[in-house]
Design a protein around this motif. Structure first.
Motif, PDB file in Angstrom:
ATOM      1  N   ASP A   1       0.871  -1.169   0.000  1.00  0.00           N
ATOM      2  CA  ASP A   1       0.000   0.000   0.000  1.00  0.00           C
ATOM      3  C   ASP A   1       0.909   1.221   0.000  1.00  0.00           C
ATOM      4  O   ASP A   1       1.440   1.622   1.038  1.00  0.00           O
ATOM      5  N   GLU A   2       1.118   1.767  -1.177  1.00  0.00           N
ATOM      6  CA  GLU A   2       2.112   2.826  -1.364  1.00  0.00           C
ATOM      7  C   GLU A   2       1.826   4.091  -0.571  1.00  0.00           C
ATOM      8  O   GLU A   2       2.747   4.843  -0.270  1.00  0.00           O
ATOM      9  N   LYS A   3       0.577   4.331  -0.203  1.00  0.00           N
ATOM     10  CA  LYS A   3       0.303   5.554   0.562  1.00  0.00           C
ATOM     11  C   LYS A   3       0.849   5.474   1.979  1.00  0.00           C
ATOM     12  O   LYS A   3       1.018   6.484   2.638  1.00  0.00           O
ATOM     13  N   TYR A   4       1.152   4.262   2.457  1.00  0.00           N
ATOM     14  CA  TYR A   4       1.721   4.094   3.793  1.00  0.00           C
ATOM     15  C   TYR A   4       3.218   3.801   3.788  1.00  0.00           C
ATOM     16  O   TYR A   4       3.885   4.037   4.786  1.00  0.00           O
ATOM     17  N   CYS A   5       3.747   3.274   2.699  1.00  0.00           N
ATOM     18  CA  CYS A   5       5.166   2.897   2.648  1.00  0.00           C
ATOM     19  C   CYS A   5       6.047   4.144   2.706  1.00  0.00           C
ATOM     20  O   CYS A   5       5.848   5.098   1.959  1.00  0.00           O
ATOM     21  N   LYS A   6       7.036   4.112   3.611  1.00  0.00           N
ATOM     22  CA  LYS A   6       7.944   5.249   3.744  1.00  0.00           C
ATOM     23  C   LYS A   6       9.354   4.925   3.268  1.00  0.00           C
ATOM     24  O   LYS A   6      10.298   5.652   3.555  1.00  0.00           O
ATOM     25  N   GLY A   7       9.509   3.819   2.552  1.00  0.00           N
ATOM     26  CA  GLY A   7      10.803   3.482   1.957  1.00  0.00           C
ATOM     27  C   GLY A   7      11.900   3.230   2.966  1.00  0.00           C
ATOM     28  O   GLY A   7      13.069   3.497   2.689  1.00  0.00           O
ATOM     29  N   CYS A   8      11.566   2.669   4.103  1.00  0.00           N
ATOM     30  CA  CYS A   8      12.556   2.474   5.167  1.00  0.00           C
ATOM     31  C   CYS A   8      13.512   1.311   4.881  1.00  0.00           C
ATOM     32  O   CYS A   8      14.547   1.188   5.536  1.00  0.00           O
TER      33      CYS A   8
ATOM     34  N   ILE B   1       7.781   7.388  -7.042  1.00  0.00           N
ATOM     35  CA  ILE B   1       7.680   7.878  -5.671  1.00  0.00           C
ATOM     36  C   ILE B   1       6.198   7.965  -5.308  1.00  0.00           C
ATOM     37  O   ILE B   1       5.343   8.131  -6.172  1.00  0.00           O
ATOM     38  N   ASN B   2       5.920   7.845  -4.017  1.00  0.00           N
ATOM     39  CA  ASN B   2       4.523   7.947  -3.578  1.00  0.00           C
ATOM     40  C   ASN B   2       4.190   9.398  -3.243  1.00  0.00           C
ATOM     41  O   ASN B   2       5.020  10.298  -3.403  1.00  0.00           O
TER      42      ASN B   2
ATOM     43  N   HIS C   1      10.304   6.388  -2.222  1.00  0.00           N
ATOM     44  CA  HIS C   1      10.309   5.286  -3.176  1.00  0.00           C
ATOM     45  C   HIS C   1       9.718   4.080  -2.446  1.00  0.00           C
ATOM     46  O   HIS C   1      10.310   3.593  -1.479  1.00  0.00           O
ATOM     47  N   PRO C   2       8.560   3.570  -2.881  1.00  0.00           N
ATOM     48  CA  PRO C   2       7.933   2.456  -2.172  1.00  0.00           C
ATOM     49  C   PRO C   2       8.615   1.121  -2.468  1.00  0.00           C
ATOM     50  O   PRO C   2       9.276   0.952  -3.493  1.00  0.00           O
ATOM     51  N   ALA C   3       8.415   0.175  -1.585  1.00  0.00           N
ATOM     52  CA  ALA C   3       8.945  -1.176  -1.771  1.00  0.00           C
ATOM     53  C   ALA C   3       8.153  -1.884  -2.856  1.00  0.00           C
ATOM     54  O   ALA C   3       6.976  -1.590  -3.097  1.00  0.00           O
ATOM     55  N   GLU C   4       8.806  -2.830  -3.514  1.00  0.00           N
ATOM     56  CA  GLU C   4       8.157  -3.641  -4.533  1.00  0.00           C
ATOM     57  C   GLU C   4       8.950  -4.916  -4.768  1.00  0.00           C
ATOM     58  O   GLU C   4      10.126  -4.998  -4.383  1.00  0.00           O
ATOM     59  N   LEU C   5       8.323  -5.898  -5.390  1.00  0.00           N
ATOM     60  CA  LEU C   5       9.052  -7.086  -5.818  1.00  0.00           C
ATOM     61  C   LEU C   5       9.915  -6.687  -7.001  1.00  0.00           C
ATOM     62  O   LEU C   5       9.431  -6.087  -7.955  1.00  0.00           O
ATOM     63  N   ILE C   6      11.196  -7.000  -6.954  1.00  0.00           N
ATOM     64  CA  ILE C   6      12.088  -6.639  -8.052  1.00  0.00           C
ATOM     65  C   ILE C   6      12.455  -7.837  -8.913  1.00  0.00           C
ATOM     66  O   ILE C   6      13.047  -7.668  -9.975  1.00  0.00           O
ATOM     67  N   GLU C   7      12.121  -9.045  -8.440  1.00  0.00           N
ATOM     68  CA  GLU C   7      12.339 -10.241  -9.236  1.00  0.00           C
ATOM     69  C   GLU C   7      11.475 -11.368  -8.696  1.00  0.00           C
ATOM     70  O   GLU C   7      10.922 -11.276  -7.608  1.00  0.00           O
TER      71      GLU C   7
ATOM     72  N   GLU D   1       4.814   0.235   9.188  1.00  0.00           N
ATOM     73  CA  GLU D   1       3.615   0.924   8.733  1.00  0.00           C
ATOM     74  C   GLU D   1       2.493  -0.038   8.351  1.00  0.00           C
ATOM     75  O   GLU D   1       1.430   0.411   7.915  1.00  0.00           O
ATOM     76  N   ALA D   2       2.717  -1.337   8.455  1.00  0.00           N
ATOM     77  CA  ALA D   2       1.741  -2.360   8.050  1.00  0.00           C
ATOM     78  C   ALA D   2       1.274  -2.124   6.614  1.00  0.00           C
ATOM     79  O   ALA D   2       0.096  -2.238   6.295  1.00  0.00           O
ATOM     80  N   ALA D   3       2.225  -1.803   5.754  1.00  0.00           N
ATOM     81  CA  ALA D   3       1.916  -1.456   4.367  1.00  0.00           C
ATOM     82  C   ALA D   3       1.978  -2.640   3.414  1.00  0.00           C
ATOM     83  O   ALA D   3       1.664  -2.496   2.240  1.00  0.00           O
ATOM     84  N   ILE D   4       2.376  -3.821   3.902  1.00  0.00           N
ATOM     85  CA  ILE D   4       2.580  -4.974   3.021  1.00  0.00           C
ATOM     86  C   ILE D   4       1.590  -6.077   3.360  1.00  0.00           C
ATOM     87  O   ILE D   4       1.437  -6.461   4.514  1.00  0.00           O
ATOM     88  N   THR D   5       0.940  -6.578   2.319  1.00  0.00           N
ATOM     89  CA  THR D   5       0.082  -7.746   2.435  1.00  0.00           C
ATOM     90  C   THR D   5       0.730  -8.862   1.639  1.00  0.00           C
ATOM     91  O   THR D   5       1.149  -8.655   0.503  1.00  0.00           O
TER      92      THR D   5
END
Length: 79
Positions: free
Chosen positions: A10-17, A36-37, A42-48, A63-67
């Motif tokens: 959930d990019e609105k909560y991800c703070k790129g930590c 960027i959000n 820069h939000p987290a994502e799967l890169i591979e 931030e509980a931004a990942i499901t």
């Protein structure tokens, strides 16, 4: 065959930590270099490919931004 998984951030909560990136045992998470959000991170994502759906990323995310979603195969369901 290892289990397969995927994540949704959930990019609105991800703070790129990068806590999830550092914690990922498969090294398949990274920060979106081209995006960027709304907060300027820069939000987290799967890169591979290679996510197993272990859930470590969601546990460490402050931030509980990942499901996390884990694919259940027929062989896993019969055990």
């Amino acid at each position: 065959m290892p289990p397969k998984g995927r994540i949704e951030v959930d990019e609105k909560y991800c703070k790129g930590c990068e806590l999830c990136v550092d914690a990922c045992p498969q090294d398949v998470l990274g920060l979106a270099a081209e995006r960027i959000n709304a907060k300027g991170y820069h939000p987290a994502e799967l890169i591979e490919a290679g996510c197993t759906g272990c859930g470590i990323c969601t546990i460490v995310c402050p931030e509980a931004a990942i499901t996390v979603y884990r694919e259940v195969t027929k062989a896993q369901g019969n055990q």
